[in-house]
Write a protein that holds these residues in place. Structure first.
Motif, short mmCIF file in Angstrom:
data_model
loop_
_atom_site.label_atom_id
_atom_site.label_comp_id
_atom_site.label_asym_id
_atom_site.label_seq_id
_atom_site.Cartn_x
_atom_site.Cartn_y
_atom_site.Cartn_z
N PHE A 247 35.48 50.39 38.39
CA PHE A 247 35.85 49.26 39.24
C PHE A 247 36.32 49.79 40.59
O PHE A 247 37.17 50.69 40.64
CB PHE A 247 37.03 48.48 38.65
N THR A 248 35.76 49.24 41.67
CA THR A 248 36.29 49.57 42.99
C THR A 248 36.90 48.30 43.56
O THR A 248 36.81 47.23 42.95
CB THR A 248 35.18 50.05 43.95
N GLU A 249 37.48 48.42 44.76
CA GLU A 249 38.12 47.26 45.38
C GLU A 249 37.11 46.18 45.73
O GLU A 249 37.51 45.04 46.02
CB GLU A 249 38.89 47.70 46.64
N THR A 250 35.82 46.50 45.74
CA THR A 250 34.82 45.49 46.11
C THR A 250 34.01 45.00 44.90
O THR A 250 33.06 44.23 45.06
CB THR A 250 33.85 46.04 47.18
N THR A 251 34.37 45.44 43.71
CA THR A 251 33.69 44.93 42.50
C THR A 251 33.90 43.41 42.42
O THR A 251 35.04 42.94 42.57
CB THR A 251 34.27 45.61 41.24
N PRO A 252 32.82 42.63 42.19
CA PRO A 252 33.00 41.17 42.10
C PRO A 252 33.88 40.78 40.90
O PRO A 252 33.87 41.47 39.88
CB PRO A 252 31.57 40.64 41.89
N TYR A 253 34.61 39.69 41.06
CA TYR A 253 35.47 39.22 39.98
C TYR A 253 34.63 38.58 38.88
O TYR A 253 33.71 37.81 39.16
CB TYR A 253 36.47 38.19 40.52
N ALA A 254 34.95 38.89 37.62
CA ALA A 254 34.26 38.27 36.47
C ALA A 254 35.21 38.25 35.27
O ALA A 254 34.95 38.89 34.25
CB ALA A 254 32.99 39.05 36.14
N PRO A 255 36.35 37.53 35.39
CA PRO A 255 37.35 37.60 34.33
C PRO A 255 36.86 36.99 33.02
O PRO A 255 36.07 36.06 33.03
CB PRO A 255 38.52 36.78 34.90
N SER A 256 37.35 37.52 31.89
CA SER A 256 36.86 37.09 30.57
C SER A 256 37.85 36.23 29.80
O SER A 256 37.45 35.41 29.00
CB SER A 256 36.60 38.31 29.68
N SER A 257 39.15 36.47 29.98
CA SER A 257 40.15 35.78 29.15
C SER A 257 40.92 34.78 30.02
O SER A 257 40.92 34.88 31.25
CB SER A 257 41.13 36.80 28.58
N PRO A 258 41.63 33.82 29.37
CA PRO A 258 42.49 32.94 30.17
C PRO A 258 43.50 33.74 31.01
O PRO A 258 43.78 33.39 32.14
CB PRO A 258 43.18 32.08 29.11
N TYR A 259 44.02 34.85 30.44
CA TYR A 259 44.94 35.69 31.23
C TYR A 259 44.26 36.22 32.49
O TYR A 259 44.77 36.02 33.61
CB TYR A 259 45.44 36.87 30.37
N SER A 260 43.11 36.88 32.32
CA SER A 260 42.51 37.52 33.50
C SER A 260 41.99 36.47 34.48
O SER A 260 42.03 36.69 35.70
CB SER A 260 41.43 38.51 33.10
N ALA A 261 41.55 35.30 33.97
CA ALA A 261 41.10 34.24 34.88
C ALA A 261 42.27 33.71 35.69
O ALA A 261 42.14 33.41 36.89
CB ALA A 261 40.43 33.12 34.09
N SER A 262 43.44 33.61 35.05
CA SER A 262 44.61 33.10 35.80
C SER A 262 45.07 34.13 36.82
O SER A 262 45.49 33.77 37.93
CB SER A 262 45.74 32.71 34.84
N LYS A 263 44.98 35.41 36.49
CA LYS A 263 45.34 36.44 37.47
C LYS A 263 44.33 36.46 38.63
O LYS A 263 44.68 36.63 39.79
CB LYS A 263 45.42 37.82 36.81
N ALA A 264 43.04 36.29 38.29
CA ALA A 264 42.02 36.25 39.34
C ALA A 264 42.30 35.10 40.30
O ALA A 264 42.24 35.25 41.53
CB ALA A 264 40.63 36.10 38.71
N SER A 265 42.67 33.94 39.75
CA SER A 265 42.99 32.79 40.61
C SER A 265 44.14 33.13 41.54
O SER A 265 44.10 32.80 42.74
CB SER A 265 43.43 31.58 39.78
N SER A 266 45.16 33.78 40.98
CA SER A 266 46.32 34.08 41.82
C SER A 266 45.95 35.08 42.92
O SER A 266 46.42 34.96 44.06
CB SER A 266 47.50 34.58 40.98
N ASP A 267 45.07 36.04 42.61
CA ASP A 267 44.63 37.00 43.64
C ASP A 267 43.95 36.25 44.79
O ASP A 267 44.18 36.54 45.97
CB ASP A 267 43.61 38.00 43.07
N HIS A 268 43.09 35.28 44.43
CA HIS A 268 42.38 34.51 45.47
C HIS A 268 43.35 33.71 46.33
O HIS A 268 43.20 33.63 47.55
CB HIS A 268 41.37 33.56 44.82
#
Ligand code: NAD
Length: 354
Positions: A147-168
């Motif tokens: 994973f680099t800083e430019t890897t596209p987001y593709a979260p799998s779990s409710p946890y990682s999807a919620s963290k992805a939302s917060s990053d955005h």
């Protein structure tokens, strides 16, 4: 500097707080709702310091946040408060949406209002540092990919999807309002004061009690492990020296299969614990493979070369040295973990008897 550390009573937040109090002259205010994962006993060693303050506040409570910002007048926010356990997010995603998304939004708004009222120099110097996970990137299928800083987001779990939302949200508050934000995405942490629902402390403590050591699927899932104190040092360096608008990946160059992690702990316990539970020749005999987690990511591995190159940060622990320190810490700190296990760490305030 004066720094608000949200989630500072948790595993990584308490390591950040101990790092700042023990190694800098900065003042911190820990802001934490004390959920089941928050434990003031992890902060005992620094709680008496005059540069330390604690406020029991939920990051969804805007009024309380406004009051804290006005009174403490921070130069920076390090935002670690979150629901953090993937299995819990599968059983009950609501709390993850509330804290990780709505809570981050509420904190961003409180920070923005406070920041907009600052003078020009203070406005420029202010930092909102959002602490996130490499799980936002989903999983890797090739064995050499990172994973680099430019890897596209593709979260799998409710946890990682919620963290992805917060990053955005955090990146949007910089782009739209100019709030000076920085994001870091880190691999799996381990070390002292880790809540015993997570793989490493769960394995150590179950083994000591002679209980089964559950490993999901065939244990072939690969994680990159970082010793928590190396992460705390990286985070402090980023909040002080990181570039506004940048993302930094943080990792330990320590890819291990879950089964290898469990086996390493068993070997250390064989060496360090003189009296095994009855009928046990080796701790590995306790390993029990259990049905895999739904949506389980196969491999995470992080390219941390940007923070190494630009900020000169390097992990100090290898997996071997860090896991030994961790096992030794749990063996020496039964008082901490037995109060977590029997619920008494939280019992007084939450009435928990888990
Ligand atoms: P943790 O669960 O140990 O601690 C979270 C803390 O947040 C607890 O003290 C809890 O009381 C507090 N909290 C929860 N909801 C809150 C709310 N609504 N308001 C205020 N406080 C609240 O988590 P951790 O492992 O220390 O992780 C900290 C941060 O680092 C999280 O944002 C997580 O996503 C991120 N992260 C963790 C790892 C890891 O391996 N543990 C890796 C990368 C990133």
């Amino acid at each position: 500097m004066k720094i608000i550390v949200t989630g500072g009573a948790g595993f990584i937040g308490s390591a950040v707080a101990r790092h700042i109090i023990n190694n800098t002259k900065d003042h911190i205010l820990i802001l934490d709702s004390l959920s089941y994962a928050g434990n003031l006993e992890s902060l005992q060693s620094i709680a008496g310091n005059e540069r330390y303050q604690f406020a029991q506040v939920d990051i969804c409570n805007r009024q309380a946040l406004d009051r804290i910002f006005a009174e403490f007048t921070p130069d920076a926010v390090m935002h670690l408060a979150a629901e953090s356990h993937v299995d819990r997010s599968i059983d009950g995603p609501a709390a993850f949406i509330e804290t990780n998304i709505v809570g981050t939004y509420t904190l961003l708004e409180a920070a923005r209002q406070y920041w907009q009222g600052l003078g020009e120099a203070a406005k420029k110097a202010f930092r909102f540092h959002h602490i996130s996970t490499d799980e936002v990137y989903g999983d890797l299928h090739g064995t050499n990919d990172l994973f680099t800083e430019t890897t596209p987001y593709a979260p799998s779990s409710p946890y990682s999807a919620s963290k992805a939302s917060s990053d955005h949200l955090v990146r949007a508050w910089l782009r739209t309002y100019g709030l000076p934000t920085i994001v870091t995405n880190c691999s799996n942490n381990y070390g002292p004061y880790h809540f015993p629902e997570k793989l490493i402390p769960l394995t150590i403590l179950n083994a000591l009690e002679g209980k089964a050591l559950p490993v999901y699927g065939n244990g072939a899932q690969v994680r990159d492990w970082l010793y928590v104190e190396d992460h705390a040092r990286a985070l402090y360096q980023v909040v002080c020296e990181g570039e506004v608008g940048e993302t930094y990946n943080i990792g330990g160059h320590n890819e291990r299969k879950n089964i290898e992690v469990v086996q390493a702990i068993c070997r250390l316990l064989d060496e360090l614990v003189p009296n095994k539970p009855a009928n046990l020749a080796k701790y590995e005999e306790l390993i029990a493979f259990v049905t895999d987690r739904p949506g389980h990511d196969r491999r995470y591995a992080i390219d941390a070369s940007k923070i190494e190159r630009e900020l000169g940060w390097q992990p100090q622990e290898t997996f071997e040295s860090g896991i030994r320190k961790t096992v030794e810490w749990y063996l020496a700190n039964k008082a901490w973990w037995s109060r977590v296990k029997d619920g008494s760490y939280a019992g007084e305030r939450l009435g928990l008897t888990r």
